[in-house]
Design a protein around this motif. Structure first.
Motif, mmCIF file in Angstrom:
data_model
loop_
_atom_site.group_PDB
_atom_site.id
_atom_site.type_symbol
_atom_site.label_atom_id
_atom_site.label_comp_id
_atom_site.label_asym_id
_atom_site.label_seq_id
_atom_site.Cartn_x
_atom_site.Cartn_y
_atom_site.Cartn_z
ATOM 1 N N SER A 11 -0.943 -49.676 -30.309
ATOM 2 C CA SER A 11 -2.153 -49.534 -31.109
ATOM 3 C C SER A 11 -3.359 -49.664 -30.188
ATOM 4 C CB SER A 11 -2.207 -50.571 -32.224
ATOM 5 O OG SER A 11 -2.256 -51.861 -31.669
ATOM 6 N N HIS A 12 -4.478 -49.180 -30.645
ATOM 7 C CA HIS A 12 -5.697 -49.216 -29.855
ATOM 8 C C HIS A 12 -6.809 -49.823 -30.697
ATOM 9 C CE1 HIS A 12 -4.069 -46.736 -26.642
ATOM 10 N NE2 HIS A 12 -3.480 -46.044 -27.597
ATOM 11 N N ILE A 13 -7.363 -50.916 -30.234
ATOM 12 C CA ILE A 13 -8.485 -51.536 -30.932
ATOM 13 C C ILE A 13 -9.718 -50.671 -30.709
ATOM 14 C CG2 ILE A 13 -9.064 -53.071 -29.007
ATOM 15 C CD1 ILE A 13 -9.273 -54.027 -32.696
ATOM 16 N N GLY A 14 -10.429 -50.396 -31.770
ATOM 17 C CA GLY A 14 -11.625 -49.562 -31.655
ATOM 18 C C GLY A 14 -11.313 -48.102 -31.431
ATOM 19 N N PHE A 15 -10.163 -47.627 -31.921
ATOM 20 C CA PHE A 15 -9.752 -46.246 -31.691
ATOM 21 C C PHE A 15 -10.842 -45.274 -32.113
ATOM 22 C CE2 PHE A 15 -7.779 -42.267 -33.037
ATOM 23 C CZ PHE A 15 -7.161 -41.911 -31.852
ATOM 24 N N GLY A 16 -11.171 -44.350 -31.239
ATOM 25 C CA GLY A 16 -12.176 -43.334 -31.530
ATOM 26 C C GLY A 16 -13.540 -43.661 -30.991
ATOM 27 N N GLN A 21 -13.342 -48.487 -26.969
ATOM 28 C CA GLN A 21 -11.910 -48.487 -27.275
ATOM 29 C C GLN A 21 -11.152 -49.304 -26.245
ATOM 30 O OE1 GLN A 21 -10.114 -44.756 -28.386
ATOM 31 N NE2 GLN A 21 -8.238 -45.273 -27.342
ATOM 32 N N ASP A 22 -10.249 -50.138 -26.723
ATOM 33 C CA ASP A 22 -9.394 -50.987 -25.883
ATOM 34 C C ASP A 22 -10.170 -51.968 -25.014
ATOM 35 O OD1 ASP A 22 -7.065 -49.821 -26.869
ATOM 36 O OD2 ASP A 22 -7.110 -48.250 -25.355
ATOM 37 N N SER A 23 -11.338 -52.383 -25.461
ATOM 38 C CA SER A 23 -12.125 -53.350 -24.690
ATOM 39 C C SER A 23 -12.388 -54.601 -25.530
ATOM 40 C CB SER A 23 -13.458 -52.728 -24.267
ATOM 41 O OG SER A 23 -14.301 -52.553 -25.391
ATOM 42 N N ALA A 24 -12.813 -55.645 -24.863
ATOM 43 C CA ALA A 24 -13.160 -56.877 -25.570
ATOM 44 C C ALA A 24 -14.324 -56.644 -26.519
ATOM 45 C CB ALA A 24 -13.500 -57.970 -24.571
ATOM 46 N N ALA A 25 -15.209 -55.722 -26.174
ATOM 47 C CA ALA A 25 -16.363 -55.427 -27.025
ATOM 48 C C ALA A 25 -15.935 -54.880 -28.391
ATOM 49 C CB ALA A 25 -17.287 -54.428 -26.333
ATOM 50 N N ALA A 26 -14.804 -54.224 -28.450
ATOM 51 C CA ALA A 26 -14.318 -53.696 -29.725
ATOM 52 C C ALA A 26 -13.934 -54.827 -30.676
ATOM 53 C CB ALA A 26 -13.121 -52.781 -29.491
ATOM 54 N N SER A 28 -15.504 -57.977 -30.627
ATOM 55 C CA SER A 28 -16.551 -58.963 -30.885
ATOM 56 C C SER A 28 -17.927 -58.400 -31.209
ATOM 57 C CB SER A 28 -16.679 -59.874 -29.661
ATOM 58 O OG SER A 28 -17.018 -59.106 -28.516
ATOM 59 N N GLU A 29 -18.130 -57.115 -31.075
ATOM 60 C CA GLU A 29 -19.457 -56.550 -31.294
ATOM 61 C C GLU A 29 -19.384 -55.389 -32.285
ATOM 62 O OE1 GLU A 29 -20.718 -55.167 -27.487
ATOM 63 O OE2 GLU A 29 -20.611 -57.140 -26.569
ATOM 64 N N PRO A 30 -20.439 -55.196 -33.066
ATOM 65 C CA PRO A 30 -20.484 -53.987 -33.892
ATOM 66 C C PRO A 30 -20.627 -52.762 -32.992
ATOM 67 C CG PRO A 30 -22.516 -55.245 -34.107
ATOM 68 C CD PRO A 30 -21.601 -56.056 -33.257
ATOM 69 N N LEU A 31 -20.239 -51.607 -33.487
ATOM 70 C CA LEU A 31 -20.314 -50.404 -32.659
ATOM 71 C C LEU A 31 -21.738 -50.037 -32.268
ATOM 72 C CD1 LEU A 31 -17.713 -47.973 -34.254
ATOM 73 C CD2 LEU A 31 -17.509 -49.287 -32.149
#
Length: 42
Positions: A11-16, A21-26, A28-31
């Motif tokens: 799976s990929h956090i923040g896909f798209g 995508q696939d970072s710590a920012a996905a 803890s932070e809004p897009l």
């Protein structure tokens, strides 16, 4: 004793989201407006 079936999936956090995508920012932070716009074009 029999072996139990095992499955795996990726799976990929923040896909798209092209920059988060696939970072710590996905996690803890809004897009943000620019990242959300870029994700919609993905």
């Amino acid at each position: 004793m029999t072996a139990r079936p095992w499955s795996s999936c990726n799976s990929h956090i923040g896909f798209g989201a092209p920059h988060k995508q696939d970072s710590a920012a996905a996690h803890s932070e809004p897009l943000g407006a620019d990242e959300a716009r870029a994700a919609k074009q993905f």
